[in-house]
Design an enzyme around this catalytic site. Structure first.
Site, PDB file in Angstrom:
ATOM      1  N   HIS A 285       0.821  -1.208   0.000  1.00  0.00           N
ATOM      2  CA  HIS A 285       0.000   0.000   0.000  1.00  0.00           C
ATOM      3  C   HIS A 285       0.854   1.256   0.000  1.00  0.00           C
ATOM      4  O   HIS A 285       0.483   2.258  -0.622  1.00  0.00           O
ATOM      5  CB  HIS A 285      -0.946   0.041   1.204  1.00  0.00           C
ATOM      6  CG  HIS A 285      -1.903   1.208   1.107  1.00  0.00           C
ATOM      7  ND1 HIS A 285      -1.628   2.447   1.673  1.00  0.00           N
ATOM      8  CD2 HIS A 285      -3.099   1.333   0.476  1.00  0.00           C
ATOM      9  CE1 HIS A 285      -2.623   3.277   1.400  1.00  0.00           C
ATOM     10  NE2 HIS A 285      -3.526   2.642   0.679  1.00  0.00           N
ATOM     11  N   HIS A 309     -13.510   6.303  -2.358  1.00  0.00           N
ATOM     12  CA  HIS A 309     -13.669   5.050  -1.614  1.00  0.00           C
ATOM     13  C   HIS A 309     -14.758   5.185  -0.570  1.00  0.00           C
ATOM     14  O   HIS A 309     -15.141   6.283  -0.158  1.00  0.00           O
ATOM     15  CB  HIS A 309     -12.357   4.580  -0.985  1.00  0.00           C
ATOM     16  CG  HIS A 309     -11.810   5.447   0.100  1.00  0.00           C
ATOM     17  ND1 HIS A 309     -10.607   6.092   0.009  1.00  0.00           N
ATOM     18  CD2 HIS A 309     -12.286   5.761   1.326  1.00  0.00           C
ATOM     19  CE1 HIS A 309     -10.367   6.759   1.107  1.00  0.00           C
ATOM     20  NE2 HIS A 309     -11.385   6.592   1.934  1.00  0.00           N
TER      21      HIS A 309
END
Length: 345
Positions: A285, A309
């Site tokens: 990530h 998101h």
């Protein structure tokens, strides 16, 4: 004020957080899918399921996408939102829907699965890099009834938690403190209808990218960011030790199955903390994070790839997960068998 942001924090870019209509206490996000050896077979199965989504109690928003899972099977997925859980309940309990879903065959090459979540508003957060009026992206904020006011609570580790109202008063600790996935034998899931009792406080994330209107950053995103994002999702899908129960890397599609210039990832984690630990500390990530800021730091002009998101933490009893003739690695099936009930159909 942010509860965990650094003093004097100023975000490096503008972002917006969705606000549902006043009086909305909860909404529904559901995934209905067909799993098959070929994309064509999976698409045919999903098209049959899509026919159920009409009528007065049908979903407010329906998105569609497909992905290849870790078993090598094709999954065609319908992603549906209801802003009124009562409307979803009437739809789910209607005779046409019950008849078709309950009558799905548990034999043959194809499988079917559904994961439906009733999400309390205070346990959900969203973040968009563009307003809905700038880009017609998919997902929760697609409805005209949803507002997208600007937020300063972003661009620091822990911001997602701060945007979840319930985190101010609840620890949101996992009901499954030790995650020990045990993939069932195929004989336990193939030819059967399996319902999983999903533990409380699992975290659900849907994160999406839309480059359909991009010109300035299109090639940079496709060449430098998307491959890094895809590697990160692959890591989650293949490494349950990360606390990720399931991760799906979907290319989004039109209602007739044509591929769009949009993609999304849907992933389930044991808890919000497992998700945030991966975000702030795992190399996969951190590489995504770095590639994004290298792209936006190029100075070509305003970012024209849309990102958004949604993160939710689901209380016990709010997730309904059922799998018909599916591969044992699908969705919540790898949870310990003490969380499942099975029936031969």
């Amino acid at each position: 004020m942010p509860r965990s942001g650094p003093p004097g924090h100023a975000p490096r870019f503008t972002a917006y957080s969705a606000r549902l209509p006043e009086g909305t206490n909860a909404f529904v996000f559901a995934q209905y899918a067909c799993q098959a050896p070929s994309r064509e077979a999976a698409e045919r199965g999903a098209t049959g399921l899509a026919a159920l989504f009409g009528g007065p109690d049908g979903p407010d928003v329906v998105d569609r996408g497909s992905f290849l899972d870790t078993a090598g099977a094709h999954n065609a997925v319908l992603m549906a939102y209801w802003y009124d859980p009562a409307s979803h309940r009437r739809w789910r309990e209607s005779e046409p829907v019950r008849s078709v879903w309950d009558g799905l065959p548990a034999q043959g090459a194809a499988g079917y699965w559904r994961e439906e979540s009733v999400i309390p508003v205070e346990r959900n957060e969203t973040l968009h890099t563009h307003r809905r009026e700038d880009y017609a992206t998919s997902g929760l904020s697609q409805s005209a009834a949803v507002e997208l006011p600007e937020t300063q609570v972003h661009d620091y580790w822990g911001a997602a938690r701060d945007r979840i109202a319930a985190s101010a008063t609840e620890k949101l600790a996992p009901a499954l403190p030790v995650f020990e996935p045990q993939v069932p034998e195929a004989s336990e899931t193939r030819g059967r209808r399996v319902t999983v009792a999903v533990p409380g406080n699992v975290a659900l994330i849907r994160t999406a990218q839309d480059w359909s209107a991009a010109t300035l950053y299109r090639q940079k995103y496709l060449a430098d960011v998307k491959p890094v994002k895809d590697r990160g999702v692959d890591f989650l899908a293949e490494n349950p030790g990360s606390g990720c129960i399931a991760a799906r890397n979907l290319m989004e599609e039109s209602v007739d199955g044509a591929t769009l210039d949009r993609a999304c990832t849907i992933a389930w984690f044991v808890s919000l903390e497992h998700l945030m630990t991966w975000c702030r500390s795992h190399r996969t990530h951190l590489d995504i994070y770095a590639s994004f800021f290298q792209m936006v730091g190029g100075g070509e002009g305003p970012l024209d790839v849309a990102f958004w998101h949604e993160v939710s933490v689901l209380p016990a009893g709010s997730v309904d997960a059922e799998y018909v003739n599916c591969d044992p690695r699908t969705g919540f099936l790898p949870l310990s068998t003490r969380h499942t009930t099975t029936a031969t159909v």
